[in-house]
Design a protein around this motif. Sequence first.
Motif, PDB file in Angstrom:
ATOM      1  N   GLY A  14       2.403 -18.043  18.306  1.00  0.00           N
ATOM      2  CA  GLY A  14       3.124 -18.300  19.265  1.00  0.00           C
ATOM      3  C   GLY A  14       4.238 -17.160  19.122  1.00  0.00           C
ATOM      4  O   GLY A  14       4.317 -15.945  18.952  1.00  0.00           O
ATOM      5  N   ASP A  15       5.431 -17.371  18.930  1.00  0.00           N
ATOM      6  CA  ASP A  15       6.591 -16.435  19.415  1.00  0.00           C
ATOM      7  C   ASP A  15       6.780 -15.607  17.794  1.00  0.00           C
ATOM      8  O   ASP A  15       7.528 -14.390  18.602  1.00  0.00           O
ATOM      9  CB  ASP A  15       7.561 -17.230  19.597  1.00  0.00           C
ATOM     10  N   SER A  16       5.977 -15.844  16.810  1.00  0.00           N
ATOM     11  CA  SER A  16       5.947 -14.818  16.126  1.00  0.00           C
ATOM     12  C   SER A  16       5.022 -13.635  15.645  1.00  0.00           C
ATOM     13  O   SER A  16       4.987 -12.753  15.020  1.00  0.00           O
ATOM     14  CB  SER A  16       6.124 -15.645  14.952  1.00  0.00           C
ATOM     15  N   ALA A  17       4.018 -13.855  16.597  1.00  0.00           N
ATOM     16  CA  ALA A  17       2.865 -13.429  16.522  1.00  0.00           C
ATOM     17  C   ALA A  17       2.629 -11.777  17.004  1.00  0.00           C
ATOM     18  O   ALA A  17       2.419 -11.067  16.365  1.00  0.00           O
ATOM     19  CB  ALA A  17       1.596 -13.405  18.120  1.00  0.00           C
ATOM     20  N   GLN A  18       4.141 -11.238  17.417  1.00  0.00           N
ATOM     21  CA  GLN A  18       4.398  -9.823  17.536  1.00  0.00           C
ATOM     22  C   GLN A  18       4.848  -9.224  16.849  1.00  0.00           C
ATOM     23  O   GLN A  18       4.682  -8.447  16.613  1.00  0.00           O
ATOM     24  CB  GLN A  18       5.109  -9.524  19.109  1.00  0.00           C
ATOM     25  N   ILE A  19       6.415 -10.246  16.190  1.00  0.00           N
ATOM     26  CA  ILE A  19       6.983  -9.931  14.622  1.00  0.00           C
ATOM     27  C   ILE A  19       5.711  -9.565  13.402  1.00  0.00           C
ATOM     28  O   ILE A  19       5.085  -8.404  13.155  1.00  0.00           O
ATOM     29  CB  ILE A  19       7.333 -10.286  14.472  1.00  0.00           C
ATOM     30  N   LEU A  20       4.611 -10.487  13.354  1.00  0.00           N
ATOM     31  CA  LEU A  20       3.439 -10.776  12.559  1.00  0.00           C
ATOM     32  C   LEU A  20       2.278  -8.746  13.017  1.00  0.00           C
ATOM     33  O   LEU A  20       2.114  -8.020  11.882  1.00  0.00           O
ATOM     34  CB  LEU A  20       2.640 -11.184  12.428  1.00  0.00           C
ATOM     35  N   ARG A  21       2.386  -9.077  14.184  1.00  0.00           N
ATOM     36  CA  ARG A  21       1.702  -7.963  14.690  1.00  0.00           C
ATOM     37  C   ARG A  21       1.665  -6.650  14.107  1.00  0.00           C
ATOM     38  O   ARG A  21       1.718  -5.312  13.232  1.00  0.00           O
ATOM     39  CB  ARG A  21       1.030  -7.137  16.268  1.00  0.00           C
ATOM     40  N   SER A  22       3.461  -6.509  14.175  1.00  0.00           N
ATOM     41  CA  SER A  22       3.903  -5.536  13.501  1.00  0.00           C
ATOM     42  C   SER A  22       3.834  -4.593  12.095  1.00  0.00           C
ATOM     43  O   SER A  22       3.503  -3.806  11.611  1.00  0.00           O
ATOM     44  CB  SER A  22       6.071  -5.712  14.559  1.00  0.00           C
ATOM     45  N   VAL A  23       4.228  -6.430  11.850  1.00  0.00           N
ATOM     46  CA  VAL A  23       3.781  -6.131  10.050  1.00  0.00           C
ATOM     47  C   VAL A  23       2.819  -6.111   9.987  1.00  0.00           C
ATOM     48  O   VAL A  23       2.288  -4.937   9.085  1.00  0.00           O
ATOM     49  CB  VAL A  23       4.676  -7.201   9.693  1.00  0.00           C
ATOM     50  N   ALA A  24       1.447  -6.383   9.806  1.00  0.00           N
ATOM     51  CA  ALA A  24       0.225  -5.674  10.130  1.00  0.00           C
ATOM     52  C   ALA A  24       0.233  -4.104  10.667  1.00  0.00           C
ATOM     53  O   ALA A  24      -1.160  -3.845   9.960  1.00  0.00           O
ATOM     54  CB  ALA A  24      -0.753  -7.106  10.619  1.00  0.00           C
ATOM     55  N   ASP A  25       0.677  -3.288  11.480  1.00  0.00           N
ATOM     56  CA  ASP A  25       0.504  -2.540  11.944  1.00  0.00           C
ATOM     57  C   ASP A  25       1.166  -1.040  10.260  1.00  0.00           C
ATOM     58  O   ASP A  25       0.593  -0.217  10.431  1.00  0.00           O
ATOM     59  CB  ASP A  25       1.124  -2.363  13.291  1.00  0.00           C
ATOM     60  N   ALA A  26       1.697  -1.980  10.078  1.00  0.00           N
ATOM     61  CA  ALA A  26       2.451  -0.696   9.470  1.00  0.00           C
ATOM     62  C   ALA A  26       2.406  -1.011   7.795  1.00  0.00           C
ATOM     63  O   ALA A  26       1.822  -0.220   7.108  1.00  0.00           O
ATOM     64  CB  ALA A  26       4.784  -1.095   9.222  1.00  0.00           C
ATOM     65  N   ALA A  27       1.433  -1.978   7.776  1.00  0.00           N
ATOM     66  CA  ALA A  27       0.528  -2.010   6.993  1.00  0.00           C
ATOM     67  C   ALA A  27      -0.662  -1.524   6.747  1.00  0.00           C
ATOM     68  O   ALA A  27      -0.723  -0.415   5.560  1.00  0.00           O
ATOM     69  CB  ALA A  27       0.247  -3.412   6.081  1.00  0.00           C
ATOM     70  N   TYR A  28      -1.400  -1.391   8.312  1.00  0.00           N
ATOM     71  CA  TYR A  28      -2.851  -0.618   7.788  1.00  0.00           C
ATOM     72  C   TYR A  28      -1.955   0.316   7.921  1.00  0.00           C
ATOM     73  O   TYR A  28      -3.037   1.822   7.377  1.00  0.00           O
ATOM     74  CB  TYR A  28      -2.890  -1.595   9.221  1.00  0.00           C
ATOM     75  N   GLU A  29      -0.972   1.384   8.313  1.00  0.00           N
ATOM     76  CA  GLU A  29      -0.727   3.155   8.371  1.00  0.00           C
ATOM     77  C   GLU A  29      -0.654   3.101   7.462  1.00  0.00           C
ATOM     78  O   GLU A  29      -0.115   4.513   7.364  1.00  0.00           O
ATOM     79  CB  GLU A  29       0.419   2.838   9.565  1.00  0.00           C
ATOM     80  N   LEU A  30      -0.236   2.531   5.859  1.00  0.00           N
ATOM     81  CA  LEU A  30      -0.052   2.752   4.601  1.00  0.00           C
ATOM     82  C   LEU A  30      -0.700   3.525   4.207  1.00  0.00           C
ATOM     83  O   LEU A  30      -2.321   3.391   4.892  1.00  0.00           O
ATOM     84  CB  LEU A  30       0.245   1.527   4.179  1.00  0.00           C
ATOM     85  N   PRO A  31      -0.432   4.395   3.099  1.00  0.00           N
ATOM     86  CA  PRO A  31      -2.290   5.532   2.814  1.00  0.00           C
ATOM     87  C   PRO A  31      -2.841   4.345   2.087  1.00  0.00           C
ATOM     88  O   PRO A  31      -2.592   3.693   1.542  1.00  0.00           O
ATOM     89  CB  PRO A  31      -1.363   6.872   2.241  1.00  0.00           C
ATOM     90  N   LEU A  32      -4.276   5.077   1.866  1.00  0.00           N
ATOM     91  CA  LEU A  32      -5.187   4.675   0.899  1.00  0.00           C
ATOM     92  C   LEU A  32      -4.838   4.791   0.119  1.00  0.00           C
ATOM     93  O   LEU A  32      -4.098   5.865  -0.044  1.00  0.00           O
ATOM     94  CB  LEU A  32      -6.617   4.867   0.974  1.00  0.00           C
ATOM     95  N   PRO A  33      -5.034   4.403  -1.023  1.00  0.00           N
ATOM     96  CA  PRO A  33      -5.008   4.365  -2.586  1.00  0.00           C
ATOM     97  C   PRO A  33      -5.623   5.616  -2.878  1.00  0.00           C
ATOM     98  O   PRO A  33      -6.973   6.276  -2.406  1.00  0.00           O
ATOM     99  CB  PRO A  33      -5.214   3.480  -3.535  1.00  0.00           C
ATOM    100  N   PRO A  34      -5.296   6.445  -4.287  1.00  0.00           N
ATOM    101  CA  PRO A  34      -6.125   7.327  -4.464  1.00  0.00           C
ATOM    102  C   PRO A  34      -7.739   7.424  -4.527  1.00  0.00           C
ATOM    103  O   PRO A  34      -7.929   7.053  -5.066  1.00  0.00           O
ATOM    104  CB  PRO A  34      -5.203   7.915  -5.617  1.00  0.00           C
ATOM    105  N   LYS A  35      -8.335   8.324  -4.249  1.00  0.00           N
ATOM    106  CA  LYS A  35      -9.852   8.380  -4.347  1.00  0.00           C
ATOM    107  C   LYS A  35     -10.294   7.922  -3.383  1.00  0.00           C
ATOM    108  O   LYS A  35     -11.517   7.552  -3.061  1.00  0.00           O
ATOM    109  CB  LYS A  35     -10.352   8.694  -5.935  1.00  0.00           C
TER     110      LYS A  35
END
Length: 137
Positions: A14-35
């Motif tokens: 519900g109301d928290s979906a947009q906040i969770l999308r923001s957290v997920a977007d930030a997580a997905y944009e993190l660099p991949l582990p080395p190699k």
Amino acid sequence: RFLRAVGVDPAAHGDSAQILRSVADAAYELPLPPKWSEQIDVRGYVYFSSALRTEATWQHPLLTAFRETIEVAARLVDRALAAGRLDVVAAGVQDHLQEVQQRAARQLQDWSGPHRAEECEDEFFFNEVTQESTWES
């Protein structure tokens, strides 16, 4: 889409979906582990490739950590919305990420490397306590 990949249905939040999308977007944009690298197959699907393991997977190499973080964020958001205090969400997620980092550091503390044997070009890692070695980081 990424939320669904980590097992979270935004519609159920519900109301928290947009906040969770923001957290997920930030997580997905993190660099991949080395190699690790992100690749695209001939059909246009994204997959991930590890140069150390010479393997590929459809799942992001940090998916487990992302899933855990999104679950923590969901609990925090639900409590924060109920209390009218969204400011605690960012601090709670930051605390959780520091905990994950400390957990990883504890798991790696006995390992050294990369080392290279004279007869082989491959790099390996060595655990001083268990006396084991591995070619995976």
